[in-house]
Design a protein around this motif. Structure first.
Motif, PDB file in Angstrom:
ATOM      1  N   GLN A  61      83.609   9.285 -51.337  1.00 34.71           N
ATOM      2  CA  GLN A  61      84.685   8.892 -52.249  1.00 34.71           C
ATOM      3  C   GLN A  61      85.849   9.884 -52.155  1.00 34.71           C
ATOM      4  O   GLN A  61      87.016   9.506 -52.164  1.00 34.71           O
ATOM      5  N   ARG A  62      85.503  11.163 -52.009  1.00 36.51           N
ATOM      6  CA  ARG A  62      86.551  12.181 -51.890  1.00 36.51           C
ATOM      7  C   ARG A  62      87.374  11.942 -50.619  1.00 36.51           C
ATOM      8  O   ARG A  62      88.585  12.087 -50.595  1.00 36.51           O
ATOM      9  N   ARG A 122      87.839   9.057 -49.141  1.00 34.89           N
ATOM     10  CA  ARG A 122      88.677   7.875 -49.365  1.00 34.89           C
ATOM     11  C   ARG A 122      89.908   8.238 -50.206  1.00 34.89           C
ATOM     12  O   ARG A 122      91.027   7.823 -49.910  1.00 34.89           O
ATOM     13  N   ASP A 123      89.690   9.044 -51.261  1.00 36.45           N
ATOM     14  CA  ASP A 123      90.805   9.420 -52.137  1.00 36.45           C
ATOM     15  C   ASP A 123      91.833  10.262 -51.383  1.00 36.45           C
ATOM     16  O   ASP A 123      93.037  10.113 -51.566  1.00 36.45           O
ATOM     17  N   CYS A 150      83.223   0.062 -44.672  1.00 36.21           N
ATOM     18  CA  CYS A 150      84.312   0.564 -45.518  1.00 36.21           C
ATOM     19  C   CYS A 150      84.734   1.962 -45.065  1.00 36.21           C
ATOM     20  O   CYS A 150      85.910   2.227 -44.820  1.00 36.21           O
ATOM     21  N   MET A 151      83.752   2.854 -44.938  1.00 34.26           N
ATOM     22  CA  MET A 151      84.093   4.221 -44.545  1.00 34.26           C
ATOM     23  C   MET A 151      84.621   4.266 -43.116  1.00 34.26           C
ATOM     24  O   MET A 151      85.478   5.084 -42.777  1.00 34.26           O
ATOM     25  N   ARG A 170      82.958   0.378 -50.501  1.00 34.49           N
ATOM     26  CA  ARG A 170      81.643   1.002 -50.606  1.00 34.49           C
ATOM     27  C   ARG A 170      81.757   2.431 -50.077  1.00 34.49           C
ATOM     28  O   ARG A 170      81.862   2.654 -48.873  1.00 34.49           O
ATOM     29  N   THR A 171      81.749   3.385 -50.989  1.00 36.01           N
ATOM     30  CA  THR A 171      81.894   4.793 -50.594  1.00 36.01           C
ATOM     31  C   THR A 171      80.702   5.581 -51.111  1.00 36.01           C
ATOM     32  O   THR A 171      80.843   6.642 -51.690  1.00 36.01           O
ATOM     33  N   PHE A 172      79.530   5.018 -50.888  1.00 31.23           N
ATOM     34  CA  PHE A 172      78.309   5.633 -51.396  1.00 31.23           C
ATOM     35  C   PHE A 172      77.788   6.617 -50.358  1.00 31.23           C
ATOM     36  O   PHE A 172      77.311   6.234 -49.302  1.00 31.23           O
TER      37      PHE A 172
END
Ligand code: SF4
Ligand code: SF4
Ligand code: SF4
Length: 696
Positions: free
Chosen positions: A329-330, A332-333, A294-295, A322-324
């Motif tokens: 997550q930041r 990705r956003d 994902c990343m 999956r941004t664990f």
């Protein structure tokens, strides 16, 4: 690599069978194997790193950028605390450590004996080129008539049967001959001016004796998407894997960093990523999430916007993201809000060609259950980890630690953590058992805090400089310009000035060449600075001891700021309050700092572990087993951390066993109900103040 260093490598390899001081063998020179080897070597072990491929680096040698900061991540696995003791510069160029011998094209034939005294039989396949003679002229490659897909570039480029296995190692590594593709036409033999080609060379056996332990890190194989026909991979040229797209973006890749549509050479302006290809699919026996894809896709989409000129549209078709991980997550956003990457939650139906045109059509069922179709120039498949092959027989031998052998659940950082753990376990076992003939590592080596205390001239210059009132100089180092092309130095100077820091600044972009280095040193010396702050995006390249010699300053009067964490907050600019604050803090530290005269100092073999949960207890035991005295500080009244809230009996039992071992270990002191009030000092010389439960 010069011929002399090539010769040294050959000598090492030829003599290896005679040596009886080998301590550990690491099998697999991907990121996990290299990290384990470096950890062992930095702890004093002699290490033989065995790799069946012709070059080291594994999968990560193919990646130019990594999330979450888009920098090259390989060098971050280097030991950073003792930065000055490590002579490694760039892992993408190979592994260069005086306690590690790298054997490429080599496989393990057998492992015998007991842990602590293993015999390992290796088979090394011939390179076909004598590195001692080769001058890297390339004539053999020009002459070779074979023309086959280049696997390193995911089949998008072409290569000869004699070739450089990793393009960015071509300046330091002789070419090799691919025996499966070679037609033995002799053209390379005739073309070589140095008589370096030997088509008759045979495999040779090497036997390593008295090996204390083995770490087996075979690395990761990626899923082959041609096994699932809905994706059209292998049939439609404009469907590629994420790894292939990485090579398309690379300056050393098949398109020199300017991707085109493989089908017709047309422009690439609209790209789709399709997630979970070969993962989370029970139909193909892969019921696991591969963790990293994902990343990886988000990073590639961001890089596509940044690197491909002209308009760009990107979309990621996913089931779950999956941004664990830290800042994932930041990242990705930001990709969605700032870069414009579109995220489409859906299930893919198929990928098909577009009649009479390049590109592909993706059909999918969207989040509302509706059917949709969309055309793209390129579809990139986020292939996950393949179900692994059966382990070789030697993997079951006692004394062999396994890494990365379970499908799924492993991303890059987890691999590195596991590699460090395996190296730590091996060191502990060596410490416990001792090994006849093997070199036992010292837990911590004495280190010198001096750059060159003996040099009288440098000393008097240091003293003269130091006796004046503090004068600072700021160096923007090395890769700074390429890493931050939008850096506005005028605005940065204004920011510094507003913070009351009117400091001369040198942009040291060319320190890797003699002239650039000379100019930088002259500029800093001319400023009569006696305190130096180096701001860098490549801290592994900044050797404080070297700068100390160059400028004539004591090492303690030089501070290094790693700007990479700050870039996560603000990708394009560095005039952030965080950077100015970091510089202010370092200037403040230097203001009160006395010059360290550079005496030899022994590092105290003590460590402080804060937190007595399972991680803290494990760390304390690992250190104590290496003869290091450990204090464990836990703020609550009891050890065990959050496992107190877990009801699974086996977890509670294993933590309780850890706790019991820690409490009974003679080198561990537990302080529960205590907290760390303050700490000061440098690596090797930290001092911490602890408030105890009884008020002491
Ligand atoms: S002998 Fe093999 S490697 Fe050499 S030129 Fe012929 S095909 Fe190429
Ligand atoms: S022609 Fe000979 S010297 Fe030149 S690269 Fe090939 S093997 Fe090396
Ligand atoms: S990391 Fe993302 S793309 Fe990869 S298997 Fe897991 S959910 Fe799918």
């Amino acid at each position: 690599m010069t011929n002399r260093s090539l010769n040294k490598m050959v000598d090492q390899q030829n003599n290896i069978a005679d040596k009886n001081d080998v301590a550990a063998v690491v099998i697999g020179a991907g990121i996990a194997g290299m990290h384990a080897a470096l950890e062992l070597a930095e702890s004093g072990c002699r290490v033989i790193l065995v790799e069946k491929a012709p070059a080291v680096g594994g999968l990560l040698a193919k990646l130019d950028h990594q999330f979450p900061d888009d920098g090259c991540g390989m060098c971050r696995i280097l030991p950073m605390i003792d930065r000055d003791a490590c002579r490694q510069i760039c892992l993408r160029k190979g592994l260069d450590h005086n306690r590690i011998t790298v054997l490429t094209r080599t496989e393990v034939a057998a492992v015998e004996g007991a842990p602590g005294n293993l015999n390992v039989t290796l088979i090394q396949n011939p390179a076909g080129i004598d590195p001692e003679r080769c001058t890297l002229c390339g004539a053999c490659m020009d002459a070779c008539p074979v023309d086959i897909p280049d696997i390193f570039n995911a089949g998008l480029g072409r290569r000869k049967a004699v070739y450089f296995p990793v393009p960015h190692q071509a300046d330091r590594m002789a070419p090799v001959i691919d025996v499966t593709a070679c037609t033995r036409c002799n053209a390379c033999v005739e073309a070589c001016p140095e008589n370096a080609v030997n088509l008759e060379a045979e495999s040779k056996a090497l036997v390593l004796e008295k090996i204390a332990g083995i770490i087996y890190a075979p690395g990761v194989d990626l899923f082959d998407p041609s096994a699932v026909d809905v994706y059209g991979y292998g049939v439609l040229p404009d469907v590629v894997t994420a790894l292939a797209f990485e090579r398309m973006l690379s300056g050393s890749g098949p398109f020199s960093g300017r991707p085109v549509r493989p089908s017709d050479g047309g422009p690439v302006q609209k790209i789709a990523w399709v997630q979970c290809v070969g993962s989370r699919n029970i139909m193909i026996g892969a019921d696991y999430c591969s963790s990293a894809c994902c990343m990886f896709a988000v990073k590639e989409a961001v890089m596509a916007h940044e690197k491909i000129p002209g308009p760009m549209e990107t979309a990621i078709f996913y089931m779950d993201m999956r941004t664990f991980g830290r800042d994932f997550q930041r990242y990705r956003d930001r990709a969605e809000k700032e870069t414009g990457v579109r995220f489409v939650r859906c299930r893919i139906h198929s990928i098909e060609p577009i009649d009479g045109e390049g590109g592909v059509k993706i059909s999918y069922v969207d989040g509302n259950g509706g059917f949709a179709e969309e055309a793209f120039d390129l579809a990139v498949l986020s292939t996950g980890r393949a179900v692994g092959n059966a382990l070789p027989d030697f993997a079951a031998h006692e004394g062999v630690f396994l890494l990365d052998t379970v499908p799924g659940l492993t991303d890059i950082s987890a691999s590195i953590i596991a590699a460090g753990t395996a190296a730590g376990r091996l060191l502990r076992r060596m410490q416990e058992k001792g090994t006849a003939g093997a070199v036992l590592p010292q837990a911590v080596n004495p280190r010198s805090l001096a750059a060159d205390a003996a040099a009288e001239e440098a000393k008097s210059r240091e003293t003269a400089l130091f006796s004046r009132k503090p004068a600072y100089h700021l160096v923007l180092h090395g890769m700074f310009e390429s890493a931050f092309p939008f850096f506005d130095s005028d605005a940065f100077k204004a920011g510094l000035s507003a913070a009351g820091l009117d400091i001369p600044i040198t942009r040291a972009g060319g320190v890797s060449c003699e002239k650039g280095l000379e100019d930088t040193i002259t500029e800093i010396r001319a400023s009569k600075a006696n305190r130096l702050v180096i701001v860098t995006a490549a801290p592994h390249l900044v050797k404080i001891s070297q700068w100390s010699k160059w400028i004539g300053l004591m090492p303690s009067l030089i501070r290094v700021i790693d700007v990479r964490p700050l870039v996560l907050e603000n990708r394009s600019g560095l005039n952030t309050p965080e950077l100015l604050t970091a510089i202010e803090m370092e200037v403040g530290r230097l203001r009160s700092r006395s010059g360290n005269a550079g005496q030899q100092a022994l590092v105290e073999k003590t460590a402080l572990v804060i937190g007595a949960g399972p991680a803290g207890l494990s760390a304390a035991l690992a250190l104590a087993d290496l003869n290091i005295r450990v204090a464990v500080v836990e703020k609550s009244d009891g050890a065990g951390g959050n496992t107190a809230y877990i009801h699974a009996a086996e977890i509670r039992e294993s933590v309780s066993a850890l706790l019991q071992r820690a409490q009974q270990h003679p080198l561990i002191t537990m302080y529960c109900g205590a907290s760390v009030v303050s700490h000061r000092g440098l690596p090797g010389r930290f001092v911490a103040e602890i408030a105890l439960a009884d008020g002491g």
